[in-house]
Design a protein around this motif. Structure first.
Motif, PDB file in Angstrom:
ATOM      1  N   ASP A  17      10.677  35.936  26.299  1.00 55.93           N
ATOM      2  CA  ASP A  17      10.522  36.904  25.219  1.00 55.93           C
ATOM      3  C   ASP A  17      10.478  38.307  25.816  1.00 55.93           C
ATOM      4  OD1 ASP A  17       8.860  38.561  23.190  1.00 55.93           O
ATOM      5  OD2 ASP A  17       9.490  36.772  22.103  1.00 55.93           O
ATOM      6  N   THR A  40       4.460  33.744  26.820  1.00 56.88           N
ATOM      7  CA  THR A  40       4.642  32.820  25.707  1.00 56.88           C
ATOM      8  C   THR A  40       3.677  31.650  25.891  1.00 56.88           C
ATOM      9  OG1 THR A  40       6.431  31.707  26.879  1.00 56.88           O
ATOM     10  CG2 THR A  40       7.060  33.401  25.293  1.00 56.88           C
ATOM     11  N   GLU A  44       4.453  30.721  20.456  1.00 56.09           N
ATOM     12  CA  GLU A  44       3.671  31.921  20.149  1.00 56.09           C
ATOM     13  C   GLU A  44       3.558  32.824  21.371  1.00 56.09           C
ATOM     14  OE1 GLU A  44       0.819  29.839  16.817  1.00 56.09           O
ATOM     15  OE2 GLU A  44       0.018  30.110  18.826  1.00 56.09           O
ATOM     16  N   ILE A  45       3.045  34.019  21.132  1.00 54.70           N
ATOM     17  CA  ILE A  45       2.800  34.999  22.189  1.00 54.70           C
ATOM     18  C   ILE A  45       1.289  35.096  22.375  1.00 54.70           C
ATOM     19  CG2 ILE A  45       3.059  37.438  22.837  1.00 54.70           C
ATOM     20  CD1 ILE A  45       5.727  35.893  22.647  1.00 54.70           C
ATOM     21  N   MET A  73       0.298  35.076  18.166  1.00 57.10           N
ATOM     22  CA  MET A  73       1.236  36.109  17.724  1.00 57.10           C
ATOM     23  C   MET A  73       2.616  35.476  17.556  1.00 57.10           C
ATOM     24  SD  MET A  73       1.012  39.367  17.001  1.00 57.10           S
ATOM     25  CE  MET A  73      -0.390  39.966  17.910  1.00 57.10           C
ATOM     26  N   GLN A  74       3.291  35.798  16.469  1.00 59.78           N
ATOM     27  CA  GLN A  74       4.593  35.231  16.151  1.00 59.78           C
ATOM     28  C   GLN A  74       5.679  36.305  16.253  1.00 59.78           C
ATOM     29  OE1 GLN A  74       5.128  31.944  15.176  1.00 59.78           O
ATOM     30  NE2 GLN A  74       2.980  31.602  15.656  1.00 59.78           N
ATOM     31  N   PRO A  75       6.755  36.034  16.992  1.00 57.97           N
ATOM     32  CA  PRO A  75       7.883  36.971  17.010  1.00 57.97           C
ATOM     33  C   PRO A  75       8.538  37.013  15.626  1.00 57.97           C
ATOM     34  CG  PRO A  75       8.123  35.267  18.709  1.00 57.97           C
ATOM     35  CD  PRO A  75       6.967  34.884  17.864  1.00 57.97           C
ATOM     36  N   LYS A  76       8.805  38.222  15.123  1.00 55.43           N
ATOM     37  CA  LYS A  76       9.406  38.393  13.799  1.00 55.43           C
ATOM     38  C   LYS A  76      10.795  39.021  13.871  1.00 55.43           C
ATOM     39  CE  LYS A  76       5.806  36.795  11.687  1.00 55.43           C
ATOM     40  NZ  LYS A  76       5.853  35.494  11.058  1.00 55.43           N
ATOM     41  N   LYS A  80       9.284  43.153  16.572  1.00 55.69           N
ATOM     42  CA  LYS A  80       8.054  43.056  15.788  1.00 55.69           C
ATOM     43  C   LYS A  80       7.383  41.713  16.022  1.00 55.69           C
ATOM     44  CE  LYS A  80       9.627  46.151  12.193  1.00 55.69           C
ATOM     45  NZ  LYS A  80       9.896  46.359  10.790  1.00 55.69           N
ATOM     46  N   TYR A  81       6.050  41.734  16.053  1.00 50.66           N
ATOM     47  CA  TYR A  81       5.219  40.547  16.220  1.00 50.66           C
ATOM     48  C   TYR A  81       4.073  40.653  15.219  1.00 50.66           C
ATOM     49  CZ  TYR A  81       7.799  40.317  20.558  1.00 50.66           C
ATOM     50  OH  TYR A  81       8.808  40.264  21.478  1.00 50.66           O
ATOM     51  N   ARG A  98      -0.919  42.899  14.879  1.00 51.41           N
ATOM     52  CA  ARG A  98       0.535  43.014  14.875  1.00 51.41           C
ATOM     53  C   ARG A  98       0.922  43.915  16.043  1.00 51.41           C
ATOM     54  NH1 ARG A  98      -0.016  46.045   9.336  1.00 51.41           N
ATOM     55  NH2 ARG A  98      -0.676  48.081  10.075  1.00 51.41           N
ATOM     56  N   GLN A 100       4.456  46.119  17.919  1.00 55.93           N
ATOM     57  CA  GLN A 100       5.829  46.612  17.814  1.00 55.93           C
ATOM     58  C   GLN A 100       6.282  47.051  19.203  1.00 55.93           C
ATOM     59  OE1 GLN A 100       8.161  47.076  15.044  1.00 55.93           O
ATOM     60  NE2 GLN A 100       9.448  47.404  16.838  1.00 55.93           N
TER      61      GLN A 100
END
Length: 125
Positions: A17, A40, A44-45, A73-76, A80-81, A98, A100
């Protein structure tokens, strides 16, 4: 066998990531800052608090070193997370979080009841 290992290594690097790495936090009110290792954790992060430093860059000891600071944390997409949690060591509180990613800067925010506070971290490596 060696070829399979090489392919697995290259594939793992390709799946890294973009937010993975070591990040320097913004200095606190006393000028102290820390390093956070983001990686990772499955899909998730997550991030762990590393070494802390005083305003002159001298290492400081802390019982917080090695503690989980970011999780779930989820990659969007588009850097963005969201959907994760962040622990703020200065207040010993956990917040909805969140992030960025923008090049070598990472804006990290923690929110509770619609009130957010954040920092911009710098990539170390």
């Amino acid at each position: 066998m060696a070829l399979a290992a090489a392919v697995a290594l290259v594939a793992g690097a390709a799946l890294a990531d973009p937010v993975e790495g070591t990040w320097q936090t913004q200095p606190d009110d006393n000028g102290n800052f820390g390093l956070v290792k983001i990686s990772t954790c499955g899909a998730e992060i997550c991030g762990v608090l590393g070494q802390g430093y005083d305003k002159s860059g001298k290492k400081v000891s802390s019982p917080n070193i090695g503690k989980r600071m970011i999780w779930a944390m989820q990659p969007k997409g588009n850097g963005k997370y969201a959907g994760g949690k962040i622990w703020a060591p200065d207040r010993n509180k956990t917040y909805n979080s969140r992030m960025q990613l923008n090049g070598s800067s990472l804006k990290v925010e923690g929110c509770v009841l619609g009130i957010c506070r954040g920092q911009t971290w710098s990539r170390v490596n």
